[in-house]
Scaffold this motif. Structure first.
Motif, PDB file in Angstrom:
ATOM      1  N   GLY A 107       0.817  -1.197   0.000  1.00 33.80           N
ATOM      2  CA  GLY A 107       0.000   0.000   0.000  1.00 33.80           C
ATOM      3  C   GLY A 107       0.856   1.254   0.000  1.00 33.80           C
ATOM      4  O   GLY A 107       1.594   1.503   0.947  1.00 33.80           O
ATOM      5  N   LYS A 108       0.778   2.036  -1.066  1.00 33.12           N
ATOM      6  CA  LYS A 108       1.529   3.288  -1.135  1.00 33.12           C
ATOM      7  C   LYS A 108       0.590   4.479  -0.998  1.00 33.12           C
ATOM      8  O   LYS A 108       0.990   5.610  -1.093  1.00 33.12           O
ATOM      9  CB  LYS A 108       2.296   3.371  -2.450  1.00 33.12           C
ATOM     10  CG  LYS A 108       3.375   2.314  -2.544  1.00 33.12           C
ATOM     11  CD  LYS A 108       4.194   2.473  -3.786  1.00 33.12           C
ATOM     12  CE  LYS A 108       5.270   1.395  -3.806  1.00 33.12           C
ATOM     13  NZ  LYS A 108       6.099   1.449  -4.986  1.00 33.12           N
ATOM     14  N   LYS A 109      -0.692   4.182  -0.811  1.00 31.93           N
ATOM     15  CA  LYS A 109      -1.668   5.246  -0.661  1.00 31.93           C
ATOM     16  C   LYS A 109      -1.905   5.488   0.813  1.00 31.93           C
ATOM     17  O   LYS A 109      -1.730   4.614   1.644  1.00 31.93           O
ATOM     18  CB  LYS A 109      -2.976   4.860  -1.337  1.00 31.93           C
ATOM     19  CG  LYS A 109      -2.849   4.669  -2.832  1.00 31.93           C
ATOM     20  CD  LYS A 109      -4.176   4.312  -3.427  1.00 31.93           C
ATOM     21  CE  LYS A 109      -4.060   4.101  -4.925  1.00 31.93           C
ATOM     22  NZ  LYS A 109      -5.340   3.726  -5.510  1.00 31.93           N
ATOM     23  N   SER A 110      -2.353   6.665   1.093  1.00 33.16           N
ATOM     24  CA  SER A 110      -2.660   7.011   2.461  1.00 33.16           C
ATOM     25  C   SER A 110      -4.170   7.016   2.629  1.00 33.16           C
ATOM     26  O   SER A 110      -4.899   7.583   1.798  1.00 33.16           O
ATOM     27  CB  SER A 110      -2.084   8.385   2.811  1.00 33.16           C
ATOM     28  OG  SER A 110      -2.569   8.793   4.075  1.00 33.16           O
ATOM     29  N   LEU A 115      -9.579   9.961   1.992  1.00 37.99           N
ATOM     30  CA  LEU A 115     -10.755  10.569   2.568  1.00 37.99           C
ATOM     31  C   LEU A 115     -10.721  12.090   2.450  1.00 37.99           C
ATOM     32  O   LEU A 115     -11.719  12.764   2.712  1.00 37.99           O
ATOM     33  CB  LEU A 115     -10.884  10.177   4.034  1.00 37.99           C
ATOM     34  CG  LEU A 115     -11.184   8.708   4.295  1.00 37.99           C
ATOM     35  CD1 LEU A 115     -11.188   8.418   5.780  1.00 37.99           C
ATOM     36  CD2 LEU A 115     -12.516   8.306   3.692  1.00 37.99           C
ATOM     37  N   GLY A 116      -9.575  12.627   2.065  1.00 37.20           N
ATOM     38  CA  GLY A 116      -9.440  14.067   1.933  1.00 37.20           C
ATOM     39  C   GLY A 116      -9.217  14.773   3.269  1.00 37.20           C
ATOM     40  O   GLY A 116      -9.530  15.949   3.390  1.00 37.20           O
ATOM     41  N   TRP A 117      -8.716  14.058   4.228  1.00 39.88           N
ATOM     42  CA  TRP A 117      -8.473  14.629   5.552  1.00 39.88           C
ATOM     43  C   TRP A 117      -7.047  15.159   5.614  1.00 39.88           C
ATOM     44  O   TRP A 117      -6.184  14.765   4.837  1.00 39.88           O
ATOM     45  CB  TRP A 117      -8.663  13.605   6.649  1.00 39.88           C
ATOM     46  CG  TRP A 117     -10.068  13.123   6.814  1.00 39.88           C
ATOM     47  CD1 TRP A 117     -11.178  13.553   6.155  1.00 39.88           C
ATOM     48  CD2 TRP A 117     -10.510  12.108   7.712  1.00 39.88           C
ATOM     49  NE1 TRP A 117     -12.275  12.882   6.569  1.00 39.88           N
ATOM     50  CE2 TRP A 117     -11.907  11.976   7.530  1.00 39.88           C
ATOM     51  CE3 TRP A 117      -9.874  11.298   8.638  1.00 39.88           C
ATOM     52  CZ2 TRP A 117     -12.666  11.086   8.250  1.00 39.88           C
ATOM     53  CZ3 TRP A 117     -10.642  10.395   9.354  1.00 39.88           C
ATOM     54  CH2 TRP A 117     -12.022  10.294   9.166  1.00 39.88           C
ATOM     55  N   ALA A 118      -6.820  16.026   6.569  1.00 35.48           N
ATOM     56  CA  ALA A 118      -5.466  16.521   6.804  1.00 35.48           C
ATOM     57  C   ALA A 118      -4.610  15.419   7.384  1.00 35.48           C
ATOM     58  O   ALA A 118      -5.105  14.572   8.126  1.00 35.48           O
ATOM     59  CB  ALA A 118      -5.500  17.718   7.723  1.00 35.48           C
ATOM     60  N   LEU A 119      -3.323  15.405   7.023  1.00 30.88           N
ATOM     61  CA  LEU A 119      -2.435  14.348   7.498  1.00 30.88           C
ATOM     62  C   LEU A 119      -2.263  14.355   9.003  1.00 30.88           C
ATOM     63  O   LEU A 119      -2.012  13.325   9.616  1.00 30.88           O
ATOM     64  CB  LEU A 119      -1.064  14.468   6.832  1.00 30.88           C
ATOM     65  CG  LEU A 119      -1.070  14.188   5.323  1.00 30.88           C
ATOM     66  CD1 LEU A 119       0.327  14.384   4.750  1.00 30.88           C
ATOM     67  CD2 LEU A 119      -1.554  12.775   5.039  1.00 30.88           C
TER      68      LEU A 119
END
Length: 123
Positions: A107-110, A115-119
């Motif tokens: 998995g290279k995605k966060s 979800l479009g949330w802040a990190l």
């Protein structure tokens, strides 16, 4: 005489011998009376053994699928097979490869980016 169970107490060997004789006689009497009381169990046991031998005969006639069959053994002086070699030949067969559903994708995605949330939204 003392024993480890009754330290400090006298042990009567004659009484122990009599108790042992009574136990032996009880065993012999129960062995004699067993066929009259429980002999019916031997018939059902013999029937069960006959049925199980029929089942095992049927099972022995079944052939294993090709992917479960083993190779014939080779003499050790001719070829010494290691665990690595055993796994290697099995992974060469297409049906037995470990990656049945393709290569593993890391998995290279966060999840937060999806979800479009802040990190820094989760700590």
């Amino acid at each position: 005489m003392t024993t480890s169970k009754t330290e400090g107490k006298q042990c009567n060997l004659v009484n122990h011998d009599e108790i042992w004789k009574v136990h032996i006689n009880m065993e012999l009497e129960s062995a004699k009376s067993w066929p009259q009381k429980w002999g019916f169990l031997t018939e059902s046991y013999n029937q069960a053994m006959q049925e199980s031998s029929k089942v095992t005969d049927r099972i022995l006639k079944l052939e294993l699928p090709e992917h479960l069959r083993t190779r014939p053994p080779t003499p050790p002086e001719e070829y010494l097979e290691t665990t690595q070699a055993f796994i290697g030949w099995r992974s060469a067969v297409p049906g037995l490869q470990l990656e049945r559903y393709g290569r593993v994708q890391c998995g290279k995605k966060s999840f937060l980016k999806e979800l479009g949330w802040a990190l820094d939204g989760c700590s």
